[in-house]
Each structure stands twice: as structure tokens, then as C-alpha cells.
Design an enzyme around this catalytic site. Sequence first.
Site, mmCIF file in Angstrom:
data_model
loop_
_atom_site.group_PDB
_atom_site.id
_atom_site.type_symbol
_atom_site.label_atom_id
_atom_site.label_comp_id
_atom_site.label_asym_id
_atom_site.label_seq_id
_atom_site.Cartn_x
_atom_site.Cartn_y
_atom_site.Cartn_z
ATOM 1 C CE1 TYR A 143 89.986 60.265 35.592
ATOM 2 C CE2 TYR A 143 92.027 60.247 36.591
ATOM 3 C CZ TYR A 143 91.189 60.305 35.472
ATOM 4 O OH TYR A 143 91.836 60.586 34.244
ATOM 5 C CE LYS A 193 84.996 71.398 25.568
ATOM 6 N NZ LYS A 193 85.786 71.874 24.195
ATOM 7 C CG ASP A 225 89.048 72.454 23.340
ATOM 8 O OD1 ASP A 225 89.228 73.210 24.272
ATOM 9 O OD2 ASP A 225 88.328 72.301 22.756
ATOM 10 C CG ASP A 249 95.326 61.313 34.692
ATOM 11 O OD1 ASP A 249 96.586 61.129 34.790
ATOM 12 O OD2 ASP A 249 94.764 60.208 34.321
ATOM 13 C CG ASP A 253 100.715 61.400 31.576
ATOM 14 O OD1 ASP A 253 101.083 61.792 32.796
ATOM 15 O OD2 ASP A 253 100.715 60.147 31.127
HETATM 16 C C1 IPM Z 1 98.554 59.147 37.826
HETATM 17 C C2 IPM Z 1 98.184 57.858 37.127
HETATM 18 C C3 IPM Z 1 97.192 57.564 38.071
HETATM 19 C C4 IPM Z 1 95.881 58.329 37.830
HETATM 20 C C5 IPM Z 1 96.335 56.057 37.719
HETATM 21 C C6 IPM Z 1 97.410 55.002 37.583
HETATM 22 C C7 IPM Z 1 95.135 55.728 38.472
HETATM 23 O O1 IPM Z 1 97.960 57.990 35.960
HETATM 24 O O2 IPM Z 1 99.110 59.348 38.822
HETATM 25 O O3 IPM Z 1 98.428 60.138 36.951
HETATM 26 O O4 IPM Z 1 95.410 58.806 36.987
HETATM 27 O O5 IPM Z 1 95.813 59.335 38.655
HETATM 28 MG MG MG Z 2 98.458 59.889 34.987
#
Ligand code: IPM
Ligand code: MG
Length: 362
Positions: A143, A193, A225, A249, A253
Site C-alpha cells: 500500500y 506467503k 491462504d 487488510d 475484514d
Molecule cells: C481499512 C480500509 C482501508 C485500508 C482503505 C479504505 C484504504 O479498507 O482500513 O481496512 O485498506 O487500509
Molecule cells: Mg480494509
Amino acid sequence: MGKYKIAVLPGDGIGPEVIEQAVKVIEAVGEIYNHSFELKEGLLGGCAIDATGEPFPKETLELCKSSDAVLLGAVGGPKWDNLPGDKRPEAGLLGIRGALGLYANLRPAVIYQALKGASPLRSDIVKDGIDIMVVRELTGGMYFGERGRVQTENMGQAAFDTEKYSEFEVERIARLAFETAMKRNKKLTSVDKANVLESSRLWREVVNRVASDYPEVELNHMYVDNAAMQLVRNPAQFDVIVTSNMFGDILSDEASMITGSIGMLPSASLGEGSLGLYEPIHGSAPDIAGQDKANPIATILSVAMMMKYSFGLEDAFRAIENAVVNVLGMGYRTADIASPDTPRENIVGTKEMGRLIISKLK
Ligand code: IPM
Ligand code: MG
């Protein structure tokens, strides 16, 4: 009595409404524990683009730097989706993390007892609950790496992003993860990985080296994975997970979803000093913005994390968490965490949920 300066960045979508309730919680904590919190608002994300042309204006950076902590709502929305990459609201979020040196992102994924039924996983998989802390590296890797486009001879354009980690970057996030594990169940899973990526092989070497300073922590390594699969197969095996920016990231989630209540989960982004940035992990949810439907709990719990990690106010941290647990225990739900058998009168809006939580603080 402590004196603390907090930069408040409501952002876009549901950001301002959830922040409104979180600010009320801060004010209530100030009154109850006799602390002085000085709050100042700033612009970040789409609202900043509209006002100044930039997603992360200089004034916001100055405001954050002169504060003890930053509270953030959410950024982004369809209105700004077609802007070039470096002018999008998301660039503001990456910018603020980078500029404040917030290299560690702590994302707890916890199932609250009252919400056990909300997990999309079967109850025999959830067992006694889920309590995972994802420690995501936040200012390195893909990133933040070199990216660009080149014209090829006969294959059209090509685009690239670079995953690059230094020993320094891996060591500092690994240390923070081991320290976190020491305060919990002393189990750490490092996700990489390393069967393919050189950056992951370095990551693993450094994590192993740091491990020798923490003999009490049980460390294992897992390919990303496999980790994605294990999170839904047997989430109870995890205590602390440490991983790179991109893998973190994605996995955070996933970890939040298996708790069934993404609207409940806070996060803390930390750096070398005590300045931290606290934000709910859900996004700006433009589809329900301005309708008093958003769940303010993730932002309120982010305030709890701020009390603990930036100000060392354990009492306030626990009081806020207990107030949330209390209100859930009484059966109140925002729409996102209601179940088919939640009585209609127990389904409340953003403001009412905030009011209930504050009433339990006192
Ligand atoms: C998060 C979000 C951000 C990230 C995006 C919006 C840039 O997905 O805080 O996880 O990838 O860090
Ligand atoms: Mg995110």
C-alpha cells in the site's frame, strides 16, 4: 485530573452521526472521571476534497500533530469514486497513517455473548466464542510501495505495485505483536506467503529472531491462504495474528465478519509515541447515511481503546465496554445487529443507542 487534546475527524457518510454519539461518550467520561478533553474538528476524506480539493489537508495534519489522539469516523463514498488514485478519500486515510507514523493497527474481533447468534458460522464452530486480535502492519508493504504504469511493446499497458519490507519495519510490528500476546493468551500466529514471496521469507526470519526475546509466547507461522481458511474452520485456535498491511487488510475484514457484527468493532492505529488514531472498522455506508440507522458502537468502543492506549485510563476503558455490554444485555439493538426475534421496540436508532450507553456509564 488529566488534560487531553483530541482531534475529531467525522469524515463522510455515516461518519458524522456515529462520531456525534462517540463525542457525547467522551464528554460523559470527562464529567464522571473529572478529566478535561479538548475536542477540535478537522476535515479528512471526501468532505475535505469538497472543501479544499485535497483528501488530507495540511491543517488537518497540523491539528492531529498537536493532539494527543485522533478520533476518526469513516471516509469515502460514490461521489468521489472516479477521482484519480492520489486524490481519492482513501488516499487521505493512507496519508494520515503515514504522516503520523502509525505503523501498527490493532483490530480486535470479538463475539459479544449477547450477540453469539449473529455469527454466520455454525455454533459448533464458534464454540465458546471468538476473541482474536489482528495486528496489521499499517505503513509499509504494497500500500506504500512503488507503483506505476508502463507501456509495453505489444501487450498494452502494464501496471505494478511493490511489496517491500525492511527488517526494521518487520521487527517493530513483531515486537508490538509479541507484547500484545504477552498481555493476552500468549499465542501468536504470524501470517505470510513465505512459500512464494521473498518479502515474506524476510518477514518470517525477523519474526523468528524477535521470538527469542519472548520465550513464553507460543509462535506459529501460517500461509495467508491457509489462514483465510482456518479463520472459518476453527477461529478459536487464534489469539493474536500479526501480518503485513495487505494481508491484514483482508484477514481483518474476514475476522470481523465471523463475529457477525462488523458494526461493533473498533480499531486503534499506533506509532512510536502515545499519539494514536481510533476508528471503527466499518466504512462510510453511504446508503444509510443521515437516517439515524448506523450503529455507533464501533466508534464508541474506539473511544474506549483511545482511553486505554493513548491516555492509559483503564477505568474509563472498562466503563465504556461495560456500558455497551450492559445495553446489549438489556436487549437493545441497532438494525444491523438485530435478529428475527428481537422485539420491534428494542430496535433503536443511532442517537438512542448512544443515549442508552451513556445512561449506563453514569
Ligand atoms: C481499512 C480500509 C482501508 C485500508 C482503505 C479504505 C484504504 O479498507 O482500513 O481496512 O485498506 O487500509
Ligand atoms: Mg480494509
